[in-house]
Every structure is written in C-alpha cells, then in structure tokens.
Design an enzyme around this catalytic site. Sequence first.
Site, PDB file in Angstrom:
ATOM      1  CE1 TYR A   1      -5.088  -4.401  -7.115  1.00  0.00           C
ATOM      2  CE2 TYR A   1      -4.801  -5.536  -4.904  1.00  0.00           C
ATOM      3  CZ  TYR A   1      -4.916  -5.760  -6.475  1.00  0.00           C
ATOM      4  OH  TYR A   1      -4.580  -6.739  -7.144  1.00  0.00           O
TER       5      TYR A   1
ATOM      6  CB  SER B   1      -6.773  -8.745  -4.613  1.00  0.00           C
ATOM      7  OG  SER B   1      -5.533  -8.773  -3.619  1.00  0.00           O
TER       8      SER B   1
END
Length: 256
Positions: free
Chosen positions: A161, A148
């Site tokens: 995350y 990401s």
Amino acid sequence: MRSLPERFSVVGKKALVTGASRGLGQTISDVLSAAGADIVAVGRDVAALEETRKIVENNGRKCMTIAADLRAVDAGEKVVAQVTAEWGAIDILVNNAGICISGSLLDFPVDDWDASFNVNLRAAFLFARAVAPGMIAQKSGKIINLSSQISNFAMPDHSAYGASKAALNALTKSMTAEWGAHNIQANAACPTAVWTSMGAEVWSDEAALKKFLGNMPAGRVAQPLEVADVVLFLASAASDMVNGQDVFVDGGYTAL
C-alpha cells in the site's frame, strides 16, 4: 476577480470519480455535486452506485453510473470513451479507488502485491491518460489522485500500500511536468486513516489504532467529509496555482 463563492465553485463541471460506490468516493461525489458538478460515478457495486446516483441527483446534478473493474487494463479507456461520447470532455478526474492489503514483507503474496499496484497506481495512470487529451484540447483540467500519508513514512505490514501510494505521488508530479503547460493541475491528496468501511476494516485492532493515534496531534482519524472538502478545493479555481503537490490531510501526523 471572481467572487469567493465562484472561486470555490465547480458549477457546470463534469467530474469522474472512481471508487464512487461507497465510502470516501461517495462522499466526494456528494460534495462535488453539492458544489455544482455533474458526476460520473465509477465502481464495481452496481447497487451501491445507484445510492450515489440518488445522492447526486438530490443535489440537483446529473449522475452517470458506470460499473467497471479497475483491475482491467482497458477499464479507463472504455469508461472515458463512453463518457466522452455522451457528455464530452471530463473537467475533473478524482482517482479515488484503492485497496489496502496488509501483510509482512517476508511472506507477502506476489498476486496481492500486483493487485495493489494495479488498482492504486496503474488504474490512476490509465484513467488520467484517457482524460488528458480532452483536458488538453479545452486547455483546462483538474486531476486529484487519492494517495495516503503512508506514502511518506513506513508502517509495518503496509509495504504494498505504501509503495503504491508513494509511486502515485511521483506519478502526480510527472503529470504536472507534462501537462501543466496546458493548464491542467494534478495533485495528490494524502489523508490519514479515514473512518470509512475500508478504514474500519484496516484499523479493527483497537490497540494498534490507539498506538497510531498516539503519534497524531489531532488524536483522531479523519472523517470522509474532511477529505472531500480538500478534494473540492483542489478541483476548484481556488487551487489554480497548486500543482504537483502532496497535500497531507493527516491531523499533523507527518509534521512530527
């Protein structure tokens, strides 16, 4: 020299895609099979995996579906053992499965922290370790880890995350250091917000999304196909000299 279509082809390759039952994983399975790969679709939702099977078979390729919970320590070993017994060694591994649990650092539950790392990082490690011996034996392989853009910058309420994806990028480089000599290329694809069901859930706050996009030159979220096409490049012979890289698909966000 191989022709342009041949360089971007994965005809005859076997690709294992985790999180393949919906969203980005399903689109990646579609794109890879359209480019010629047979697909091992791994996910928890059996009914949704059947939808992926239909998509792959409509592209004229074979599809093996395997229901597995990637939070289990033995999931990678069991899945790869089944595939190897039936199809032989895997040529392409796409570690796509991931979860995003948001919350403040001050009160983020430890169980949620552990779950984030177990799915986003540990499962990728275990699947890669399981497929690597076959890739080493055949002296070729492609590993694409879905990371990401948040791996490279901080965002409030996304600590677990972001940390798990930053660690995944580091793990990708370790794969390159240890397996690159065996003609295995491992890279991390790092997309911005992608408009999947998970993306829509994470960005359900329109004001937060507007603020986020205000910092992005492209001014919009990514579509699954735009990320899947990058995965195809990283899975094909066209990327044979690309190894250990964090490939950002972020509309220019991290360039600013």
